[in-house]
Design a protein around this motif. Sequence first.
Motif, PDB file in Angstrom:
ATOM      1  N   TYR A  13      44.854  77.819  49.268  1.00 14.82           N
ATOM      2  CA  TYR A  13      45.855  78.846  48.971  1.00 14.82           C
ATOM      3  C   TYR A  13      47.149  78.183  48.494  1.00 14.82           C
ATOM      4  O   TYR A  13      47.696  77.303  49.170  1.00 14.82           O
ATOM      5  N   GLU A  17      48.757  83.016  46.709  1.00 16.37           N
ATOM      6  CA  GLU A  17      47.720  83.485  47.625  1.00 16.37           C
ATOM      7  C   GLU A  17      48.295  83.744  49.022  1.00 16.37           C
ATOM      8  O   GLU A  17      47.897  84.690  49.703  1.00 16.37           O
ATOM      9  N   TRP A  40      31.075  88.795  48.105  1.00 17.60           N
ATOM     10  CA  TRP A  40      30.936  87.837  47.010  1.00 17.60           C
ATOM     11  C   TRP A  40      29.745  88.235  46.149  1.00 17.60           C
ATOM     12  O   TRP A  40      28.769  88.815  46.638  1.00 17.60           O
ATOM     13  N   ASP A 107      39.852  85.928  48.645  1.00 22.20           N
ATOM     14  CA  ASP A 107      40.849  85.856  47.582  1.00 22.20           C
ATOM     15  C   ASP A 107      41.812  87.010  47.849  1.00 22.20           C
ATOM     16  O   ASP A 107      41.561  88.145  47.458  1.00 22.20           O
ATOM     17  N   THR A 110      42.817  90.165  45.763  1.00 28.88           N
ATOM     18  CA  THR A 110      41.846  91.212  45.423  1.00 28.88           C
ATOM     19  C   THR A 110      41.712  92.261  46.523  1.00 28.88           C
ATOM     20  O   THR A 110      40.869  93.155  46.420  1.00 28.88           O
ATOM     21  N   CYS A 125      35.560  87.232  47.811  1.00 30.87           N
ATOM     22  CA  CYS A 125      35.628  85.898  48.399  1.00 30.87           C
ATOM     23  C   CYS A 125      35.046  84.860  47.449  1.00 30.87           C
ATOM     24  O   CYS A 125      34.194  85.164  46.606  1.00 30.87           O
ATOM     25  N   ASP A 126      35.505  83.641  47.616  1.00 32.53           N
ATOM     26  CA  ASP A 126      34.861  82.489  47.000  1.00 32.53           C
ATOM     27  C   ASP A 126      34.122  81.726  48.082  1.00 32.53           C
ATOM     28  O   ASP A 126      34.508  81.745  49.268  1.00 32.53           O
ATOM     29  N   LYS A 144      35.248  81.066  37.156  1.00 30.61           N
ATOM     30  CA  LYS A 144      36.574  80.482  37.346  1.00 30.61           C
ATOM     31  C   LYS A 144      36.665  79.113  36.697  1.00 30.61           C
ATOM     32  O   LYS A 144      37.701  78.759  36.100  1.00 30.61           O
TER      33      LYS A 144
END
Length: 496
Positions: A13, A17, A40, A107, A110, A125-126, A144
Amino acid sequence: MSTAKFVEKQGLYGPAEKRAAERAIDTIQREGIEVVRVAWPDQHGLLRGKALTVPAFISALESGNAITMAPFFFDTANSIVFDPFTADGGFSIDGLGGSPNVIMVPDPGTFTILPWADKTALVFCDLYLADGRPFPLAPRTILKNTLTKMADAGYHLVTGIEMEWYLTKLVDDGLETASLGAPGTPADPPTVAPVGRGYNYLLLDHLDEVDDTIRPIREALDAMGLPIRSFDDEWAPSQFETTFDVLEGIAAADAAALFRTATKQIAKRHGHIASFMCTPAIEGFYANGWHLHTSIVDATTGENLMVPRDDAPLSELGCHYVGGTLAHGVAASVFTTPTINGYRRRRPYSLAPDRVTWGKDNRAAMMRVIGGTNDPASHVENRVGDSAANPYLYMAAQVAAGLDGIINRTDPGSLSEDPYSADVAKLPPTLSEAIDALDRDAFFRREFGDGFIDYMVTMKRSEVTRYEKWLADNPDESTYVNGVTDWEHREYFELF
């Protein structure tokens, strides 16, 4: 390995973020949110994840949240494609043996309240491995990475979404009488009925007939801040098209994924089934497509770099962008059209492309040029996509191919006046041939990595193998509905 303070330890982050995480917590407290769905996109573009309580979500903002990577072993029918209990899990990627957990990291930018689900929010999420490496099979990570390469070259991608889908009324869910399915064998699909009759196009009467069902979808999308432009009556009965205003970068893929999820969930709550399958096995239905509008802007000024200043169809950069998408269009087919059913669109004179062409405002071309001299909205529309395509991989393939065209100044060739008769390479007519093209393609192996391409090739070949076996066991084409096999309808109708 402990995941305590995982986000801070890995430096995941930045200031933006952290501010977004604080806003998410404030919103939770102000709106009385009780559950946050951390989601995700998987290899098929479907959203997976967990529903976390508020304390668990706040903890995830610092430490992530562990979840099994098991969904990445399965094809579209949850057939186990890879053996998780071999040394490498069946992958050519270190660290994936034994089906280890991966770490979901929200994230926070979002974070979105879901209007149809009481006191519930969603955040994308990542995924990361326990040692902090990005999970190499995650489609959101693939996109990304390609967007970062484009940004490093001084450009950003701007995208407009135009997606077709079907709305049907649920007649019988079949839960009491039908097969519930098994690994590799989808459940019996629900019995549905169309919500309209007759082929037409942009007929307002058709829109009014379903207004009570469309309205809660439209209102929810608006409440979530998705830039919806229109709901249109498409050509076939019960077929609709939804268009978005432009979005930049990853936000466009997130919007597409959230739109499909919201539409399906809200429709089902109101006794309907929405499907983004290309061509359902329902009498009279026609193929759905996903038309992806893209332009390239200057990363610093935001200026549209595709605008022609003379009588050319696009700027020089825009022409090279098209050249790249055409040059890699064959190999990109697994990403633009990932289902067996989607290849039913690829027919001549069907308003869907069957070869790698471009044309000026020509809907038969793969790349349709829209705009003109000094028009600030000049851009291109890729018309090849399957409505069930994974948004992240569809867009990533366009970014990678288009940027390659810009860097290498790829010539797109002549504009086509009759794209269906152009003497150019044809797009693969089946998923099987598309997989073979991707397997031997050096470009996407370089851009996305051998491990990911080998993974996708193996995953999609499992799907094709099951389909071909079904065809061998069911040779009677008179049983097809709307020209579509029962296998396809079971596989894709409710899933997508």
